[in-house]
Design a protein around this motif. Structure first.
Motif, PDB file in Angstrom:
ATOM      1  N   ASN A  99      27.157   9.460  52.419  1.00  0.00           N
ATOM      2  CA  ASN A  99      28.045   9.267  51.851  1.00  0.00           C
ATOM      3  C   ASN A  99      27.775   8.705  50.399  1.00  0.00           C
ATOM      4  O   ASN A  99      28.298   9.139  49.607  1.00  0.00           O
ATOM      5  CB  ASN A  99      29.004   8.831  53.065  1.00  0.00           C
ATOM      6  N   VAL A 100      27.860   7.918  50.788  1.00  0.00           N
ATOM      7  CA  VAL A 100      28.240   6.778  49.879  1.00  0.00           C
ATOM      8  C   VAL A 100      26.877   6.809  48.428  1.00  0.00           C
ATOM      9  O   VAL A 100      27.276   6.909  46.997  1.00  0.00           O
ATOM     10  CB  VAL A 100      27.811   5.615  50.273  1.00  0.00           C
ATOM     11  N   GLY A 103      28.036   9.194  46.059  1.00  0.00           N
ATOM     12  CA  GLY A 103      28.874   8.706  44.791  1.00  0.00           C
ATOM     13  C   GLY A 103      27.915   7.714  44.080  1.00  0.00           C
ATOM     14  O   GLY A 103      28.117   8.609  42.808  1.00  0.00           O
ATOM     15  N   ALA A 118      23.695   2.575  47.277  1.00  0.00           N
ATOM     16  CA  ALA A 118      24.500   2.671  47.872  1.00  0.00           C
ATOM     17  C   ALA A 118      24.069   1.884  49.889  1.00  0.00           C
ATOM     18  O   ALA A 118      25.395   1.083  49.778  1.00  0.00           O
ATOM     19  CB  ALA A 118      23.982   4.083  48.721  1.00  0.00           C
ATOM     20  N   ARG A 150      32.361   4.671  49.068  1.00  0.00           N
ATOM     21  CA  ARG A 150      32.344   6.410  48.119  1.00  0.00           C
ATOM     22  C   ARG A 150      32.678   5.597  47.136  1.00  0.00           C
ATOM     23  O   ARG A 150      31.497   6.212  46.560  1.00  0.00           O
ATOM     24  CB  ARG A 150      32.559   7.495  49.078  1.00  0.00           C
TER      25      ARG A 150
ATOM     26  N   LEU B 198      33.487  12.438  42.657  1.00  0.00           N
ATOM     27  CA  LEU B 198      32.899  11.807  43.282  1.00  0.00           C
ATOM     28  C   LEU B 198      31.592  11.904  41.682  1.00  0.00           C
ATOM     29  O   LEU B 198      30.881  11.517  41.607  1.00  0.00           O
ATOM     30  CB  LEU B 198      31.646  11.432  44.333  1.00  0.00           C
TER      31      LEU B 198
END
Lengths: 240, 311
Positions: A99-100, A103, A118, A150, B198
């Motif tokens: 998830n991170v 980003g 991350a 994130r 994002l």
């Protein structure tokens, strides 16, 4: 103090409802600005308008040397403005680290670099122990933290946090307060929508108050708490 | 380590199979299993990874089959080259259909139906266009054993061709899954608003997924036309074909590397069993497909792969 984000006269109307009425705000470097107000005051609409998810009817949003009104959300995000959602929106079938990572790709195109970044962000947000857990198995409190991690992984200069402490227990609130402070100290300016007043008082350099879409006060936390207009907005007018 | 050894053993078995298996019929069954796994992998890129459920992938399959066959029949172009022409045409068409669908934010059932409509337009057009054989379709002229023209006298060579195609598609998808683009596709599938926040341009990601998916599926179309030496509007662009293409990845596990192959093996084996039992009832395997699909959707929302990936 240099201004990072300049919201000028922003208005948004939904049918008969004036969600935002000529709201102006500015955010300086390394500042934490609290955004409070009763439910329906227009706080989330303001975030949506600034981040490109909602197109305002009037006004401008100065960020990164330009007016970002009209740009799509992904373009605004790439300029360095990240947001979280009040209703958390994790990618449920990906792990916490993945998830991170999604980003982190914004600034680290190579998967290996993105993964490394991350992990750094997970450490900063105290989620490192959960890196391999699927996101859908996290509690609400941890999902909110993941949401923050994130957004942070995109390495923003401005971060909009929408109620990242609502529904958390007191210990979790303290943890999140510490995380937000660390994020600010790493050089990020933050606008924080929050109902948990203890956190707002502790964290914020300034507090802005929205009521019926209008900005009714903006100033130091202690002054805001004494402001008659703010008290009236929350508790109603004094009876004479 | 164990995983790698297992994969190597499977691959060895697949390569050695034609030497051991004497039955042409059985080789033919394996060819179809690989073939459906291959086109299923094409669908999987868009439908599984990017989460855009296409109900009209026969569109790209048909374009691949028709383009290579027409290039061969009309201009004598080898289908080995024709298959890439077919892929190129399919990619071009997919960019148009993708743009029309994604620019206007079509999702879920609406996107599925629009894709079905595009495939139907091509089916009706092919049925009424004399130059492409109209309703009769196209017969690929046989040249005996002509490897340079994608024609083989023995099935074994078709077996190796489709095995190689499947390996490449599977390796490509495995690579995609670990890449930035792969993560972006999954992010768009799981939550488009969060992905946009994002910095992910969902429109662009979906369009790329569509193009990759269309190209792979079209290559499968050429294989089909060469293997059966025949294609017609219904085989190529028909909705039954669209269903065949999406069935296996969904049953095996959409958005996973091995889902399409697993689903294809499951359906291939079950298909053979029912065919053996009930020879008299032609088309019964289609009823069986329907039942399996319903069972899979209700009890295995993440396909057979979901059984051991359950968290």
């Amino acid at each position: 103090m240099t201004t990072l984000l300049e919201v000028e006269e922003l208005s948004k109307r939904y049918g008969g409802l004036q969600a935002l009425a000529r709201v102006s705000l500015s955010l300086g470097e390394r500042e934490i600005l609290g955004l409070i107000g009763p439910n329906g005051a227009g706080k989330t609409t303001l975030f949506a308008a600034v981040s490109g998810f909602v197109r305002p009817d009037e006004g401008r949003v100065g960020f990164a040397g330009r007016n970002v009104v009209g740009l799509p959300p992904h373009a605004i995000s790439r300029l360095g403005l990240a947001r979280t959602f009040q209703l958390v929106q994790p990618f449920p079938r990906l792990s916490v680290a993945e998830n991170v990572m999604v980003g982190a790709f914004a600034r680290h195109p190579a998967p290996r670099d993105a993964h490394r970044h991350a992990l750094d962000v997970l450490e900063l947000t105290r989620l490192d122990a959960l890196a391999t857990r699927p996101a859908h198995t996290l509690s609400v409190g941890l999902r909110k933290r993941l949401e923050l991690a994130r957004a942070l992984a995109t390495q923003p200069r401005v971060l909009l946090l929408d109620e990242v402490m609502a529904g958390l227990n007191p210990t979790e609130v303290d943890e999140t307060v510490a995380v937000v402070r660390r994020v600010r100290d790493s050089g990020v300016a933050i606008i924080l929508i929050e109902h948990v007043m203890a956190a707002v008082m502790q964290l914020c350099d300034r507090v802005a108050v929205l009521h019926h879409g209008e900005l009714i006060a903006c100033g130091a936390p202690a002054d805001i708490a004494r402001d008659p207009a703010v008290v009236a907005a929350y508790l109603g007018e004094e009876i004479h | 380590m164990l995983r790698k050894a297992g994969l190597a053993a499977l691959l060895g078995a697949a390569v050695a199979a034609p030497a051991v298996i004497r039955s042409e019929y059985l080789i033919g069954t394996l060819i179809l299993i690989y073939f459906f796994a291959f086109v299923g992998q094409g669908w999987n890129v868009l439908g599984g990874y990017a989460g855009q459920f296409s109900f009209g992938h026969a569109l790209f399959f048909g374009i691949g089959a028709y383009t290579s066959s027409l290039a061969f029949i009309k201009w004598g172009v080898s289908p080995w080259l024709g298959m890439w022409l077919g892929a190129a045409v399919a990619v071009a068409v997919s960019v148009v259909t993708g743009h029309l669908s994604f620019r206007y934010g079509l999702r879920g059932a609406y996107f599925a139906l629009v894709m079905l409509a595009f495939a139907e337009i091509f089916r009706v057009a092919a049925t009424n266009w004399e130059w492409v054989g109209a309703s009769f379709g196209l017969l690929v002229p046989l040249r005996g054993n002509a490897p340079m023209l994608f024609q083989f006298a023995v099935k074994r060579w078709f077996y190796y061709v489709i095995l190689a195609m499947l390996l490449m598609a599977t390796a490509g998808v495995a690579r995609l899954q670990r890449s930035r683009l792969g993560y972006e596709m999954v992010a768009v599938r799981e939550n488009e608003a969060a992905a946009a926040a994002l910095g992910i341009d969902a429109y662009r990601v979906k369009l790329i997924a569509m193009a990759l998916s269309a190209g792979i599926t079209a290559l499968g179309g050429t294989f089909y036309a060469q293997y059966f030496s025949y294609v017609d509007p219904t085989i190529g662009f028909g909705s039954a074909n669209s269903i065949e293409i999406l069935l296996r990845p969904i049953i095996g596990g959409a958005g996973t590397i091995w889902g399409p192959l697993l689903g294809s093996v499951v359906l291939g084996v079950l298909g053979e069993i029912t065919r053996g039992f009930v020879k008299a009832y032609a088309g019964l395997h289609l009823v069986l497909y329907g039942v399996i699909l319903m069972v899979a959707v209700v009890f295995l929302p993440h396909g057979v792969m979901g059984l051991w990936r359950r968290h």
